[in-house]
Scaffold this active site. Structure first.
Site, PDB file in Angstrom:
ATOM      1  CB  SER A 206      -1.078   0.053   1.149  1.00 20.66           C
ATOM      2  OG  SER A 206      -2.057   0.447   1.180  1.00 20.66           O
ATOM      3  CG  ASP A 431      -6.310  -3.243  -3.784  1.00 17.34           C
ATOM      4  OD1 ASP A 431      -6.505  -2.104  -3.156  1.00 17.34           O
ATOM      5  OD2 ASP A 431      -4.872  -2.447  -3.888  1.00 17.34           O
ATOM      6  CG  HIS A 500      -5.392  -3.024  -0.054  1.00 19.08           C
ATOM      7  ND1 HIS A 500      -4.246  -2.239  -1.185  1.00 19.08           N
ATOM      8  CD2 HIS A 500      -4.306  -2.362   1.419  1.00 19.08           C
ATOM      9  CE1 HIS A 500      -4.343  -0.863  -0.663  1.00 19.08           C
ATOM     10  NE2 HIS A 500      -4.065  -0.889   0.849  1.00 19.08           N
TER      11      HIS A 500
END
Ligand SMILES: *[C@@H]1O[C@H](CO)[C@@H](O)[C@H](O)[C@H]1NC(C)=O
Ligand SMILES: *[C@@H]1O[C@H](CO)[C@@H](O)[C@H](O)[C@H]1NC(C)=O
Ligand SMILES: *[C@@H]1O[C@H](CO)[C@@H](O)[C@H](O)[C@H]1NC(C)=O
Ligand SMILES: *[C@@H]1O[C@H](CO)[C@@H](O)[C@H](O)[C@H]1NC(C)=O
Ligand SMILES: *[C@@H]1O[C@H](CO)[C@@H](O)[C@H](O)[C@H]1NC(C)=O
Ligand SMILES: *[C@@H]1O[C@H](CO)[C@@H](O)[C@H](O)[C@H]1NC(C)=O
Ligand SMILES: *[C@@H]1O[C@H](CO)[C@@H](O)[C@H](O)[C@H]1NC(C)=O
Ligand SMILES: *[C@@H]1O[C@H](CO)[C@@H](O)[C@H](O)[C@H]1NC(C)=O
Ligand SMILES: *[C@@H]1O[C@H](CO)[C@@H](O)[C@H](O)[C@H]1NC(C)=O
Ligand SMILES: *[C@@H]1O[C@H](CO)[C@@H](O)[C@H](O)[C@H]1NC(C)=O
Length: 582
Positions: A206, A431, A500
């Site tokens: 991230s 994601d 994610h």
């Protein structure tokens, strides 16, 4: 313009929901797990990492509340970002020496960094890639056989200052500042555990797509192999480019790709299509997400005002799609487009914490006093998985100038690839926070080893060897579970059935990624068995007579739709209201 992944989730998605009263949990949550097994620490003196300076950080592996197994040798605590005598700013770490002798023989140390900004790395130790796995919705922690410390020495670090258990007042205004803090800490860490001369592997996810490249680059700049011999870097779901590249530009294509999870009505779809066309998003993908790339992408996107660099308000497509999704699926979690109701209890209080945790478990795990004491964590610091960047920013005024005034980590990524020849950038296809196409769009704008982007379209398979996938501590998909591609020292992978949180959703893929990063297997196409025992009889690789074929995650594509909707004021891109026409 202020933005963060964490505040998007916290400030935008969650408050839209009502709190669902949870069922009471067993009272045992409030007690400590009973002591069992040998006292951890009795053979620590044999460890190469135990010495007069590190002994104070040793963690009793059988003393963690609610953890019903011995987590083995580990060390946790605070170390300063500068002079060892100056404790005004300190980062927090939890270090697991590897159970794998190869890690000591090869002298390796791997760093894992959660993103945010402002999200704690030990939170992801517990829910992604550490020895203890306590996933949202599960009753108690279990042993995680996919823990990265089974491959190499691994340390999870709460950084920059302001994150997790770290101490001090945030002073960073850029990624250069973050890297400076980190390198100061790292020198102290290496000295404490006598890791001089170790190969350093930097990993993250991230917003770690900002941290990891800048930290790796700053380490390499030092030319000091005793402390900073960066030998590889791996990131998934990383943010490397300005926000619209990760959200607005690919969203119409994404909506089309995930139409079963994003079943918008006709009006809304037509609206998405209209905005997409007006703002030139899918056209941008058609032009630049091609192999080989046609050329360098301009600094100003078609949706931005060249005078100010700001996005035209009517082009802020992602937020509208996100909120419309929340209407159809009120329990949506941006980490995974296929997530749904109910919202699961979360022992680290992320999703659930925003609604308040169940009364039987009112405190996020890392805030339990006995957990803090066992982990040498500061008793008077309240741990939060992700600090709200509107109220507790880790960058001064909540602005990371490397993202707000520059193209993210693009300026430093090529240098890390060129100097290590070993960089992996991956993405989970589900994601819905950092859209997968951003990773490849970024790669197609990087010049490394003298050439721009990937020359060939990624289509090779990502293979996971067979293992014991019926045991809770090893359950994970096997076979061809995604796509991959390598050129000139850079590898991309796309993980199918992962959002994610790649290590949470497809832990075997994340584990394989580390094997590739460390050079233990040749690449994601390898059919060699895992290099440590994962159960299932060790049969490992490709069944006789079968062919791998191509990868199973599509790349790019252009079949855009468009949208409409309303979005909030100032939690995302600076406010404004959808004009309702698109
Ligand atoms: C412990 O720290 C001191 C002071 O930095 C240093 O002189 C000593 O060598 C260290 N001990 C070990 C075993 O590294
Ligand atoms: C480790 O914790 C267990 C459980 O609390 C305890 O019985 C044991 O004495 C501790 N060991 C050490 C070395 O402190
Ligand atoms: C820390 O303080 C001690 C005592 O004042 C001093 O001897 C030592 O040199 C200092 N260490 C560093 C790294 O400055
Ligand atoms: C590191 O080495 C490079 C290339 O030799 C040189 O340009 C740079 O100045 C050196 N940096 C430091 C901090 O010594
Ligand atoms: C630094 O790491 C590389 C592998 O990336 C290794 O080949 C080299 O020997 C290491 N250098 C030192 C001085 O340890
Ligand atoms: C693409 O790369 C160029 C050159 O490094 C940079 O100036 C530009 O801002 C990048 N474009 C985008 C959209 O990131
Ligand atoms: C279609 O979806 C949009 C976005 O959620 C919503 O505003 C609109 O009311 C919907 N129309 C119908 C007929 O449900
Ligand atoms: C927390 O406690 C430590 C040690 O008692 C103290 O030095 C520190 O200032 C305290 N921090 C806060 C935020 O109160
Ligand atoms: C799961 O694996 C663990 C560790 O290898 C083993 O102790 C346990 O018996 C296994 N459980 C099942 C149901 O196979
Ligand atoms: C958004 O608008 C509401 C109502 O005008 C206001 O109360 C709130 O503070 C605003 N939020 C932000 C982050 O500006």
């Amino acid at each position: 313009m202020r933005w963060s992944l964490a505040s998007l989730i916290l400030a935008l998605a969650i408050p839209a929901l009502g709190y669902h009263k949870p069922r009471p949990f067993n009272a045992r949550y409030q007690r400590h797990s009973s002591a069992r097994g040998r006292p951890a620490g009795d053979d620590l003196t044999k460890s190469p990492y135990f010495n007069e300076n590190s002994s104070g950080f040793a963690v009793n592996g059988t003393a963690l509340p609610l953890v019903d197994f011995d987590v083995g040798e580990s060390y946790a605590g605070l170390l300063p970002i500068g002079n060892m005598n100056d404790t005004s700013s300190q980062l927090y770490f939890w270090f697991f020496p590897s159970t794998n002798p190869a890690a000591q023989q090869n002298k390796e140390i791997l760093i894992y960094l959660t993103g945010g900004p402002g999200c704690s790395s030990i939170g992801e130790l517990l829910q992604q890639n550490g020895p203890i796995s306590w996933q949202p919705g599960t009753f108690l922690p279990i042993e995680n056989k996919w823990s990265w410390h089974r491959l190499t020495n691994a340390v999870w670090i709460d950084q920059p200052v302001g994150t997790g258990f770290s101490q001090g007042t945030p002073t960073a205004t850029s990624q250069e500042d973050v890297a400076r803090q980190f390198l100061g800490f790292w020198k102290n860490f290496v000295d404490t555990f006598t890791l001089q001369g170790y190969k350093v592997y930097v990993t993250g996810s991230s917003y770690g797509g900002m941290y990891a490249p800048y930290i790796s680059s700053a380490m390499l700049d030092r030319n000091d192999t005793a402390y900073f011999n960066v030998s590889g870097m791996a990131v998934w779901a990383g943010l490397y480019s300005k926000i619209p590249m990760a959200q607005d530009i690919p969203i119409a294509t994404y909506v089309d790709k995930w139409k079963e999870a994003l079943p918008f009505n006709d009006t809304f779809r037509a609206g998405i299509k209209a905005v997409d066309a007006q703002c030139g998003y899918t056209a941008y993908l058609d032009e630049f997400l091609v192999f080989p790339p046609k050329g360098v992408q301009p600094s100003i996107l078609p949706s931005e005002d060249p005078a100010t660099g700001e996005a035209h308000p009517e082009c802020q497509l992602f937020i509208g799609v996100f909120l419309a999704t929340m209407e159809l699926n009120p329990c949506l979690n941006a980490f995974d487009v296929t997530s749904h109701c109910p919202i699961l209890f979360d022992p680290i209080g992320f999703a659930a914490g925003t609604f308040t945790l169940p009364s039987a478990f009112p405190t996020p795990y890392f805030n339990l006093p006995a957990v803090k004491a066992t982990l040498n964590a500061p008793a008077n610091t309240t741990w939060t998985f992700c600090q709200d960047q509107l109220t507790h920013p880790v960058f001064v005024n909540g602005v990371d100038t490397s993202l707000n005034a520059g193209p993210g980590s693009q300026p430093v990524l090529p240098g890390v690839i060129d100097r290590t020849g070993n960089v992996i950038l991956g993405h989970g296809s589900r994601d819905f926070l950092v859209l997968p196409d951003q990773t490849l769009l970024t790669i197609q704008n990087l010049t490394w080893q003298g050439q721009l982007g990937f020359r060939a379209r990624p289509q090779e398979p990502l293979f996971i060897p067979r293992h014991d996938n019926l045991n809770v501590s090893t359950a994970a998909g096997a076979g061809v579970v995604g796509s991959s591609h390598s050129e000139r020292g850079l590898t991309w992978f796309g993980a199918a059935m992962a959002g994610h949180m790649v290590a949470q959703d497809q832990p075997a893929v994340a584990f394989r990624m580390v094997e590739v990063l460390l050079g233990r297997v040749e690449g994601f196409e390898s059919t060699a068995p895992f290099t440590v025992d994962m159960g299932g009889g060790g049969e490992g690789g490709l069944p006789a007579g079968e062919v791998l074929g191509t990868g199973t995650v599509d790349v790019g594509g252009s079949v855009g739709y468009g949208y409409t909707g309303w979005y909030g004021n100032g939690t995302g891109y600076g406010g404004g209201k959808w004009n309702g026409t698109g």
